[in-house]
Design a protein around this motif. Structure first.
Motif, short mmCIF file in Angstrom:
data_model
loop_
_atom_site.label_atom_id
_atom_site.label_comp_id
_atom_site.label_asym_id
_atom_site.label_seq_id
_atom_site.Cartn_x
_atom_site.Cartn_y
_atom_site.Cartn_z
N PHE A 127 18.51 49.92 24.20
CA PHE A 127 17.84 48.96 23.34
C PHE A 127 16.62 49.63 22.71
CE2 PHE A 127 15.17 45.39 22.34
CZ PHE A 127 16.05 44.43 21.93
N PRO A 128 16.32 49.55 21.44
CA PRO A 128 17.01 48.81 20.37
C PRO A 128 17.97 49.69 19.56
CG PRO A 128 14.85 49.51 19.65
CD PRO A 128 15.09 50.16 20.96
N LEU A 129 18.52 50.74 20.15
CA LEU A 129 19.45 51.60 19.42
C LEU A 129 20.90 51.21 19.73
CD1 LEU A 129 17.63 54.99 20.06
CD2 LEU A 129 17.52 53.56 18.03
N HIS A 130 21.11 49.95 20.01
CA HIS A 130 22.41 49.52 20.52
C HIS A 130 23.28 48.86 19.44
CE1 HIS A 130 19.99 45.93 20.31
NE2 HIS A 130 21.13 45.27 20.23
N LEU A 136 10.59 52.44 30.57
CA LEU A 136 10.45 51.20 31.34
C LEU A 136 10.40 49.99 30.40
CD1 LEU A 136 9.73 49.73 34.03
CD2 LEU A 136 7.36 50.09 33.41
N LEU A 137 9.57 50.11 29.35
CA LEU A 137 9.43 48.98 28.44
C LEU A 137 10.75 48.70 27.71
CD1 LEU A 137 5.87 49.50 26.99
CD2 LEU A 137 6.66 47.88 28.71
N LEU A 138 11.41 49.77 27.24
CA LEU A 138 12.67 49.56 26.54
C LEU A 138 13.71 48.95 27.47
CD1 LEU A 138 12.92 52.78 24.37
CD2 LEU A 138 12.27 50.49 23.68
N SER A 139 13.71 49.41 28.73
CA SER A 139 14.68 48.86 29.68
C SER A 139 14.44 47.37 29.88
CB SER A 139 14.56 49.57 31.03
OG SER A 139 14.60 50.95 30.86
N LEU A 140 13.17 47.02 30.05
CA LEU A 140 12.87 45.60 30.24
C LEU A 140 13.30 44.80 29.02
CD1 LEU A 140 9.39 45.77 31.97
CD2 LEU A 140 11.56 45.14 32.98
N ALA A 141 13.03 45.37 27.84
CA ALA A 141 13.43 44.67 26.62
C ALA A 141 14.94 44.47 26.61
CB ALA A 141 13.00 45.47 25.40
#
Lengths: 128, 482, 512
Positions: free
Chosen positions: C229-232, C286-291
């Motif tokens: 996320f957000p490259l999904h 960490l932040l991207l994972s949580l997002a």
């Protein structure tokens, strides 16, 4: 490449220009073929990135012989040969997909394809 | 210990047998009954060794390195196991009458899920560590979900959604981190007398951990996570009776007592439970007030259950050995009393198709057995002799006095009055009010025989527990001594 | 035999790779199926052999053509690689027999042999990425698997599959090119391409700017491929419109192998460099994972198409894997590796079962023509309004989806629970209790989307005249093998937890 200056970094500047230009075309253009052109330009910049530092002016292939003293590094050349093959295959596949998309949608403009998809989803998306 | 293994194998095999014999209702119900009787017999065999001080163990396999699916029978689990398996027999008899009397659909699925729920309840009762307890706690939620939504209507679905959301939500959100935290700091999750938390554990951490456990065990219906219990009343009455008066809710308060005694230890908690006493007290009073205003009989019973469950939590939170004995006894006493009340409610529904308290005028004359049993159950809820509720309340009050827990004493006094206020009018209505004009035109008698047999039996049980409390008392005393 | 076992690393890739051209030469669906399946099973056998060998000998280093590294290409199998090899080849060994029955209704029969050829190539590419110890080789195998993946997705019968495949081609190629740019920088700075050698030489590189650029390019490039996320954006459509078997295979392997590449480069290549220590990379991850955990799971709840719902769920679940990586500890990395495996088999099971549902819908909606493909132009999508009362029609399929769904939630007794346990443990070790809360809260979102399916399938009344119409055994057996796997690895974790922990230890030990 120790000191700065335009002429010495000329090939790097070309590389970066191609890289950014290619990426820009991919992102900014809605035409599927133009996108693929951009993608190819983008990939080409990588070929330059690898080849440039490997090539010495006046250098030859690394053949052990007393008359040659300056060699170019052959490894980047070989690597890029592979990368070129990959690039060609990607381009071919992309073009094939574009042809099939043209057959199925009647267009190769991204926004029109998206509009056609959304129209289908509106019909399909009956809430459960 | 092979006897222990049988306690899980029998209901599982029973479930398979029920599923296979689903096409022949008589055979299927025979299998159910036989399974229930066999299971009770098996659990009964464990009683003598446990009373003698043995702790039968069974270790299945390691689910995580150092963490096994393990069972260990200790006095409290023995008591819970006896109640759940014993009342299953009575409930099966009752179910047969109820399910046939009301022409319910999907009866095979009903009996299969019931057997599996019982297996999970026993697994909770005999769990040897927190992980095993947690595993089967979740399995019990999932196994009872089809029972709650049995009717398949929109209302059942909404009730099932609340049921699942609260029970699963609280257990994942609070109970799971609590279990993992215990493993993190203690390096074990085995239930050990005196607690397993390392001696120097920060008191703030203990308080937070206690809160996680108390709210994580949503089945104990501590406010504000009690909404699932009234919602689960959309289930057929046998489900409400056995699961939401005995197995599921008791699994909740059982886990509470077990965690307090075997994970924290009474000493470790000293001073950390004041808020819990207050919250349990609030739950007792608030739920009683809601019950007072509920006209739907099952809803009134449900809120009464919420209130009574918090008695157990209150008793455990007082932290006096006497009150912990009271908590254990109340698990047994409330089970017998509340199942009688639910049986009566189901009996009224089956025979007269009435669900509201206001419709019950004069019904005692048509259904004397049912309403007499209801009266006995009500006495037990209020805590009057000669019903079992008196004994558990006695120990609870003694424990509270020994600790000087005046708030708890006040709550018990107030709630006793409230209990009387919402149960006695029903009994009064049933026997002393004239039949309503509308009811005159719809003659009905007692409910089908299996139902009457079942509720008479549990009513007698409620009385018997008052006169012969030896076995539960012995188990409860061992719990405190060990 | 001993000489054979010494060459397992080469055979691991060569066997499925060879099966592909044979499949094309045979030009016959049945024969192609036979040879590619044999290739996949042989690869699975190799993977088991390698797993056993790494258990005894630690790290296996295989020199292609006997050229010693760093000059020659090295195949290097450590515990992590063998674990991923098992996942990839095992999934292929299960999905291929499933394909036989499932593509019958999704792909014109005369194209079947090409499907199998592409599948073989894709498998060989994924295995190659995992096993190779040469950075440029990773790129080559990445493109082999990617190109065949684009074709496989485009084989879907909905025309949107073409658009999805094209979009994936663009995004995937950008990602791969970024990756190869990063490799180029590394080569410029160190003069080597061998991963172990790179790791050692980078320690002594003083000029850190190109290394920093390399790290950035590689991370972003691989993140595109693993749908971080957000490259999904490429993922939901690709998963939704690809043929069922392809979706299942990709969900279990393609993104997971990309995660593997990221782990490999972060821990084996950059792990010892100073810049890696100084950068706030773990925090960003960490932040991207949580997002991902929250946003993607939240979006999943509102999807009407079952395949798309679980595609978004995949994006969310990848968040858990990268979250584990971001802790930068043995337990965190172990949890990531564990979830990589557990989520792989869980999601594969779900998508295989959905394949049965799609097939049932297609059968109901149209009369098959002579080619065995229903006449309707587009098969009906598995949207919720078509799934009402599905449990009556397909009890086994629905039950399987529910069981696997419980694993997505993380209910104890399922594989998903085990990975969540270690993830939370890692967060507690790091003292990050708010992350514990975040992990648990996001699990609640999983309950919501799984239960949406349960309510529709079990409580909505089925349309009039519904009869029991279970998916054919050819689809059910492979799918249920994986469902049983998700339960099995939730109860007996000695294999998964043991291997994941050893793998994490190896990586962290090598890195520190």
């Amino acid at each position: 490449m120790s000191s700065g200056g335009l002429p010495e970094h000329f090939s790097y500047i070309v590389t970066v220009f191609l890289m950014v230009a290619g990426l820009f075309i991919v992102i900014a253009r809605g035409n599927l073929i133009k996108k693929l052109v951009g993608l190819s330009v983008f990939q080409t910049s990588v070929y330059l990135l690898y080849i440039t530092p490997g090539k010495l002016l006046g250098g030859t292939a690394p053949i052990l012989s007393p008359q040659f003293t300056v060699y170019s590094n052959p490894l980047p050349h070989v690597l890029i040969l592979t990368a070129i093959v990959v690039g060609v295959a990607t381009l071919a596949l992309g073009l094939a997909l574009a042809v099939r998309i043209k057959e199925a949608y009647g267009t190769i403009e991204e926004d029109e394809i998206t509009a056609a998809d959304n129209a289908v989803q509106d019909v399909e998306g009956v809430k459960s | 210990m092979s006897v222990l293994a049988f306690a899980f194998v029998i209901p599982l095999l029973g479930a398979v047998g029920i599923a296979l014999t689903g096409k022949w209702p008589n055979l299927r119900e025979s299998v159910t009954l036989a399974t229930a009787v066999l299971l009770f017999g098996t659990v009964l065999q464990l009683l003598e060794p446990v009373l003698a001080g043995a702790r039968p163990e069974l270790v299945l396999f390691e689910i995580l390195p150092g963490l096994a699916i393990a069972f260990k029978v200790e006095p409290l689990g023995m008591l819970f196991g006896l109640i759940a398996s014993g009342l299953w027999i009575v409930n099966s008899v009752y179910s047969i009458g109820y399910m046939r009397g009301n022409d319910e659909k999907h009866q095979t699925r009903f009996y299969v899920c019931f057997a599996l729920s019982l297996a999970s309840a026993l697994a909770i009762a005999f769990a040897g560590n927190l992980l095993t307890l947690f595993l089967f706690y979740e399995v019990l939620t999932l196994m009872t979900y089809p029972l709650v939504t049995h009717a398949g209507t929109d209302k059942a679905r909404a009730g099932g959604r609340t049921y699942l959301a609260i029970l699963m939500g609280t257990s994942i959100l609070f109970l799971l981190p609590a279990v993992i935290y215990v493993w993190h700091v203690a390096g074990t999750t085995d239930f050990t007398a005196g607690g397993i938390l390392p001696a120097g554990t920060d008191s703030g951490a203990v308080s937070v951990l206690l809160a996680l456990f108390m709210f994580g065990i949503g089945k104990a219906a501590l406010m504000p996570f009690h909404r699932w219990l009234p919602a689960a009343m959309v289930a057929p009455t046998p489900v409400s009776a056995l699961l939401h008066a005995v197995a599921v809710v008791k699994a909740g308060v059982f886990s509470v007592v077990k965690v307090v005694v075997y994970v924290f230890g009474l000493d470790q908690l000293a001073g950390a439970t004041d808020w819990l006493v207050a919250l349990a007290g609030f739950t007792i009073v608030a739920a009683s007030i809601v019950a007072l205003h509920a006209d739907n009989l099952k809803r009134r019973l449900a809120y009464s259950t919420v209130s009574q469950l918090s008695y157990v939590i209150l008793a455990a939170a007082i932290l006096a050995p006497l009150s912990v004995i009271g908590a254990a006894l109340h698990i047994a006493a409330h089970a017998l009393g509340k199942i009688t009340l639910f049986f009566a409610a189901g009996s009224i529904y089956t025979a007269a198709h009435k669900t509201e308290v206001s419709q019950l005028d004069g019904i005692g004359r048509r259904m004397p057995w049912t309403m007499a049993a209801f009266g006995i159950g009500a006495l037990s809820m209020i805590g009057l002799p000669p019903a079992a509720g008196f004994i558990s309340k006695w120990y609870l009050v003694s424990g509270a006095m020994s600790q000087g827990a005046w708030l708890a004493l006040f709550v018990v006094l107030l709630s006793t009055l409230l209990n009387a206020a919402y149960f006695l009018p029903i009994v009064y209505r049933a026997f002393f009010r004239p039949l309503s004009a509308e009811a005159e035109h719809h003659p009905h008698g007692e409910a089908p025989l299996p139902i009457v047999i079942a509720l008479t039996f549990t009513a007698f049980g409620t009385l018997a527990l008052f006169f012969f409390p030896d076995v539960p008392l012995a188990l409860a005393q061992q719990l405190v001594k060990s | 035999m001993s000489s054979l076992s010494a060459h397992l690393p080469a055979l691991q890739v060569v066997l499925p790779l060879l099966s592909a051209p044979f499949a094309v030469l045979l030009r016959h669906g049945g024969f192609a199926f036979g040879i590619v399946t044999a290739g996949a099973w042989a690869a699975f056998a190799c993977a088991i052999g390698l797993w056993l060998q790494t258990g005894e000998a630690g790290i296996i280093s295989y020199h292609i053509g006997s050229w010693p590294p760093p000059w020659g290409i090295e195949y290097r199998v450590d515990r992590l690689a063998s674990f991923v090899l098992l996942l990839v080849s095992g999934t292929a060994a299960i999905v291929l027999p499933y394909s036989r029955a499932s593509i019958e209704h999704e792909i014109p029969r005369e194209l079947h042999y090409l499907y199998y050829a592409m599948f073989g190539l894709c498998l060989a590419g994924l295995l190659g990425i995992t096993i190779t110890g040469d950075a440029f080789n990773v790129f080559v195998f990445l493109e082999i698997s990617s190109l065949s993946t684009y074709v496989l997705i485009a084989l879907g019968r909905d025309r949107r599959a073409l658009a999805a495949s094209y979009r994936y081609l663009i995004m995937g190629t950008i990602g791969a090119t970024f990756f190869v740019i990063g490799i180029g920088f590394l080569y410029l700075m160190t003069g080597t391409l061998n991963i172990v050698d790179l790791g050692e030489r980078l320690r002594t590189v003083e000029d850190s700017r190109p290394v920093l650029a390399a790290l950035a390019f590689i991370t972003v490039g691989v993140s595109l491929k693993l749908a971080l996320f957000p490259l999904h954006q490429w993922l939901p459509n690709a998963y939704t419109y690809a043929p069922s078997a392809v979706t299942a295979f990709l969900a279990a392997t393609a993104t997971k192998v990309s995660v593997y590449v990221l782990i490999r480069f972060w821990f084996s290549v950059f792990g010892e460099t100073l810049i890696f220590e100084k950068l706030p990379l773990p925090q960003i991850l960490l932040l991207l994972s949580l997002a991902a955990m929250f946003a993607a799971s939240f979006i999943a709840i509102f999807q009407d198409n079952l395949k798309r719902l679980f595609a978004y769920s995949s994006v969310g679940q990848i968040g858990y894997i990268t979250l584990g990586m971001s802790f930068d500890s043995v337990n965190g990395l172990g949890a990531a590796i564990l979830h990589l495996f557990n989520h792989g088999i869980t999601k594969a099971a779900i998508f295989l079962l959905i394949g049965g549902v799609v097939l049932g819908l297609a059968k109901n909606s149209a009369v098959p023509n002579s080619r065995g493909v229903p006449a309707g132009a587009v098969p009906p999508a598995p949207t919720f309004d078509r799934l009402a009362g599905l449990a009556k029609r397909m009890p086994l399929t629905c039950f399987g989806i529910v069981l696997a769904g419980l694993s997505l939630i993380g209910v104890p007794g399922t594989a998903g629970f085990v990975s969540k346990w270690y993830l939370i443990l890692a967060a507690m070790e790091a003292g990050q209790f708010w992350i514990v809360a975040a992990i648990l809260l996001s699990s609640l979102l999983a309950i919501a989307y799984v239960w949406r399916f349960v309510e529709v399938a079990y409580f909505k009344p089925a349309p009039e005249g519904t009869t029991k119409q279970e998916a054919p055994l050819g689809l059910l057996i492979p799918a249920w093998l994986l469902v049983i796997g998700t339960i099995w690895f939730g109860l007996d974790t000695s294999f998964t937890v043991g291997t994941a922990t050893e793998a994490a230890l190896q990586l962290v030990k090598a890195g520190r």
